[in-house]
Design an enzyme around this catalytic site. Structure first.
Site, PDB file in Angstrom:
ATOM      1  N   TRP A  18      -8.989  -1.653   6.859  1.00  0.00           N
ATOM      2  CA  TRP A  18      -8.514  -0.408   6.246  1.00  0.00           C
ATOM      3  C   TRP A  18      -7.005  -0.410   6.025  1.00  0.00           C
ATOM      4  O   TRP A  18      -6.250  -0.765   6.922  1.00  0.00           O
ATOM      5  CB  TRP A  18      -8.861   0.772   7.160  1.00  0.00           C
ATOM      6  CG  TRP A  18      -8.239   2.058   6.703  1.00  0.00           C
ATOM      7  CD1 TRP A  18      -6.983   2.524   7.000  1.00  0.00           C
ATOM      8  CD2 TRP A  18      -8.832   3.029   5.844  1.00  0.00           C
ATOM      9  NE1 TRP A  18      -6.763   3.730   6.377  1.00  0.00           N
ATOM     10  CE2 TRP A  18      -7.886   4.066   5.665  1.00  0.00           C
ATOM     11  CE3 TRP A  18     -10.073   3.133   5.207  1.00  0.00           C
ATOM     12  CZ2 TRP A  18      -8.139   5.193   4.881  1.00  0.00           C
ATOM     13  CZ3 TRP A  18     -10.325   4.264   4.426  1.00  0.00           C
ATOM     14  CH2 TRP A  18      -9.364   5.275   4.277  1.00  0.00           C
ATOM     15  N   MET A  19      -6.588   0.037   4.846  1.00  0.00           N
ATOM     16  CA  MET A  19      -5.170   0.310   4.602  1.00  0.00           C
ATOM     17  C   MET A  19      -5.044   1.675   3.936  1.00  0.00           C
ATOM     18  O   MET A  19      -5.814   1.991   3.028  1.00  0.00           O
ATOM     19  CB  MET A  19      -4.575  -0.753   3.671  1.00  0.00           C
ATOM     20  CG  MET A  19      -3.116  -0.478   3.304  1.00  0.00           C
ATOM     21  SD  MET A  19      -2.393  -1.751   2.245  1.00  0.00           S
ATOM     22  CE  MET A  19      -3.104  -1.309   0.668  1.00  0.00           C
ATOM     23  N   ASP A  21      -1.381   4.546   3.594  1.00  0.00           N
ATOM     24  CA  ASP A  21      -0.041   4.717   3.029  1.00  0.00           C
ATOM     25  C   ASP A  21       0.892   3.507   3.180  1.00  0.00           C
ATOM     26  O   ASP A  21       0.928   2.883   4.236  1.00  0.00           O
ATOM     27  CB  ASP A  21       0.692   5.873   3.722  1.00  0.00           C
ATOM     28  CG  ASP A  21      -0.161   7.094   3.918  1.00  0.00           C
ATOM     29  OD1 ASP A  21      -1.256   7.155   3.362  1.00  0.00           O
ATOM     30  OD2 ASP A  21       0.277   7.994   4.658  1.00  0.00           O
ATOM     31  N   GLN A  37      -0.176   1.710   6.708  1.00  0.00           N
ATOM     32  CA  GLN A  37      -1.154   2.274   7.639  1.00  0.00           C
ATOM     33  C   GLN A  37      -2.379   1.357   7.668  1.00  0.00           C
ATOM     34  O   GLN A  37      -2.983   1.096   6.615  1.00  0.00           O
ATOM     35  CB  GLN A  37      -1.547   3.685   7.178  1.00  0.00           C
ATOM     36  CG  GLN A  37      -0.395   4.676   7.212  1.00  0.00           C
ATOM     37  CD  GLN A  37      -0.129   5.164   8.620  1.00  0.00           C
ATOM     38  OE1 GLN A  37      -0.856   5.990   9.152  1.00  0.00           O
ATOM     39  NE2 GLN A  37       0.906   4.639   9.256  1.00  0.00           N
ATOM     40  N   SER A  82       2.433   7.706   9.473  1.00  0.00           N
ATOM     41  CA  SER A  82       3.399   7.286   8.448  1.00  0.00           C
ATOM     42  C   SER A  82       4.845   7.605   8.772  1.00  0.00           C
ATOM     43  O   SER A  82       5.157   8.585   9.460  1.00  0.00           O
ATOM     44  CB  SER A  82       3.017   7.907   7.105  1.00  0.00           C
ATOM     45  OG  SER A  82       1.910   7.197   6.610  1.00  0.00           O
TER      46      SER A  82
HETATM   47  C1  FRU Z   1      -1.439  10.434   4.238  1.00  0.00           C
HETATM   48  C2  FRU Z   1      -1.598  10.545   5.748  1.00  0.00           C
HETATM   49  C3  FRU Z   1      -0.288  10.904   6.410  1.00  0.00           C
HETATM   50  C4  FRU Z   1      -0.466  10.381   7.795  1.00  0.00           C
HETATM   51  C5  FRU Z   1      -1.255   9.137   7.576  1.00  0.00           C
HETATM   52  C6  FRU Z   1      -2.253   8.828   8.641  1.00  0.00           C
HETATM   53  O1  FRU Z   1      -2.426   9.654   3.666  1.00  0.00           O
HETATM   54  O2  FRU Z   1      -2.593  11.486   6.068  1.00  0.00           O
HETATM   55  O3  FRU Z   1       0.004  12.288   6.358  1.00  0.00           O
HETATM   56  O4  FRU Z   1       0.752  10.138   8.440  1.00  0.00           O
HETATM   57  O5  FRU Z   1      -1.937   9.302   6.339  1.00  0.00           O
HETATM   58  O6  FRU Z   1      -2.844   7.579   8.424  1.00  0.00           O
END
Ligand code: FRU
Length: 470
Positions: A18-19, A21, A37, A82
């Site tokens: 999974w990826m 942000d 992420q 993030s």
């Molecule tokens: C956006 C988000 C951010 C959060 C992150 C968690 O896609 O929901 O707000 O920090 O992804 O993975």
């Protein structure tokens, strides 16, 4: 995995899993760093780490070891969410959101002493709790910049009953922060020209041509789209005068982040999320793609637009060309172009009354096709996914971008196809980024079609794009 026809070849994504942000974008020395992420355990969103990749040119990437992992018992025990990266007088520093179940989000910091590979976490959260006087939905995602000799930071949030917001903080050392109030508060779309939801994620804030631009991703139970607000920044407050979707592919272009680079450009990557069922994603074993690297600009109509950086042309391989000519109303006219990993340049004069379309990833019988359609009377460019796949597991909604053309102005399209990814740039002022999952191996054709009145094909060129992982 390499035989997966939906897997992109010239867009960044991790080898598997999974990826979401992009995070911590920074140019350090001669190297660009992209963090993201990442769930190393599978193609689903849980127990989020920061993945890491490096590049010398923003096109070709080297995978690096995971940069941040949750610390058991810590403020980030259930996820390193993030955030951004800054150069703290020579020390690479990241500021990110520690996530702890059930719903606690705390700003955290880490530094690197080995060239951004491994990271030491600051022992305490850098802000212990959100401002007590606000009834907040969410308190996450960070952008940090220098201003008047200090650090400034925005954190994404929503104020219950009001709308999305970003909270401003200031600091001298990145570790102790003073709260400076909301930069701006949305009104959940009651008066805003586009609906702005209940919570703003992943803020980014910078100056362009003397104006300021605030970019936020709109969330309300789920991701909706990314908005750009252009306006005036003064005394810690931002007054938008123009608000619009940054990309018209809706949730498929989400949580973008930018970085200023030394040659003066501001580079953006966005997360292009999947558009198929969870079961299909788990079966594929990978989820999420980064957009092409884009450069943020103001379009000639004043909207904020992010267009592929010039270097993307280096990915072009063998070229195919089509002779120009009229497109008579009726059946689609097939082009001698095939491919699933192409860049297409299409210039056409749509009929003054009627519609001109480009069929993409189309099977010879037209049973599968993704239609990009321009309707001059409606001044709208539509990406129609209703027949984009024979599979029942995919999203089929269409995307619409308002695109008025001046009298005589042709429609100028750059279209990037890469497995399941499609990015469309129109007249250097609109983009539509989305996902399509053709199921047939022969769904790789291109056609043009006119309805109502003849259209004219001025240019059609296509390039087979390089495989950046080969
Ligand atoms: C956006 C988000 C951010 C959060 C992150 C968690 O896609 O929901 O707000 O920090 O992804 O993975």
């Amino acid at each position: 995995m390499t035989s997966d026809p939906h897997r992109p070849r010239y867009h960044f994504l991790p080898p598997a899993n999974w990826m979401n942000d992009p995070n911590g974008l920074i140019q350090w020395g001669e190297t660009f760093h992209l963090f993201y992420q990442y769930n190393p355990a599978g193609a689903y969103h849980r127990n989020i780490h920061w993945g890491h990749a490096t590049s010398a040119d923003l096109l070709y990437w080297q995978h690096q070891p995971v940069a941040l992992a949750p610390t058991p018992g810590g403020p980030d025990a259930d996820g390193c969410w993030s955030g951004c990266a800054v150069n703290d007088y020579g020390t690479p520093t990241v500021i990110y959101t520690g996530f702890r179940l059930p719903e606690v989000q705390t700003p955290c910091l880490a530094v690197s002493h080995d060239g951004l590979l491994t990271w030491q976490k600051w022992p305490e959260p850098i802000i212990s709790a959100p401002p007590p006087d606000l009834d907040l939905l969410g308190f996450r995602d960070h952008t940090v910049w220098r201003e008047d000799g200090r650090w400034a930071m925005l954190i994404g949030a929503g104020i219950r009953g009001q709308g999305g917001t970003v909270l401003l903080y200031r600091s001298d050392d990145l570790r102790r922060w003073e709260y400076g109030g909301p930069l701006v508060i949305g009104d959940a779309g009651q008066f805003d020209p586009v609906w702005t939801g209940t919570l703003w994620e992943c803020p980014d804030f910078f100056a362009v041509n003397g104006d300021h631009v605030l970019i936020c991703s709109v969330w309300d139970q789920r991701p909706y789209y990314t908005i750009a607000m252009r306006g005036e920044y003064r005394d810690g407050r931002f007054t938008p005068s123009l608000t619009h979707k940054l990309d018209y592919g809706d949730a498929h272009f989400y949580a973008p982040q930018t970085m200023p680079i030394r040659d003066g450009r501001r580079i953006m990557f966005g997360w292009v999320m999947e558009g198929r069922s969870e079961a299909a994603v788990l079966a594929a074993g990978w989820a999420g793609v980064m957009s092409l690297p884009r450069e943020v600009r103001l379009a000639n109509d004043g909207q904020v637009v992010a267009l592929p950086i010039a270097e993307v042309r280096q990915l072009r391989g063998a070229e195919q060309q089509v002779a120009p000519g009229p497109i008579m109303p009726g059946a689609p006219q097939w082009m001698p172009i095939r491919g699933a990993h192409l860049e297409l340049e299409v210039i056409m004069l749509p009929p003054p009354h009627g519609v001109a379309s480009v069929w993409l990833r189309a099977s010879p019988d037209g049973a599968e096709a993704t239609m990009l359609r321009y309707d001059r009377a409606a001044a709208t460019l539509t990406l129609d996914r209703s027949r984009s796949s024979l599979s029942h597991e995919v999203w089929r909604d269409s995307h619409h971008a308002p695109l008025p053309l001046a009298p005589g102005e042709p429609l100028r399209l750059r279209i990037f196809l890469d497995g399941s990814l499609i990015e469309v740039f129109a007249n250097d002022r609109r983009s539509i980024t989305s996902r399509i999952y053709p199921s047939r191996p022969d769904s790789d054709g291109v056609a043009v079609q006119a309805a109502g009145n003849p259209a004219e094909l001025v240019t059609m060129r296509a390039w087979e794009m390089a495989d950046i992982w080969a």
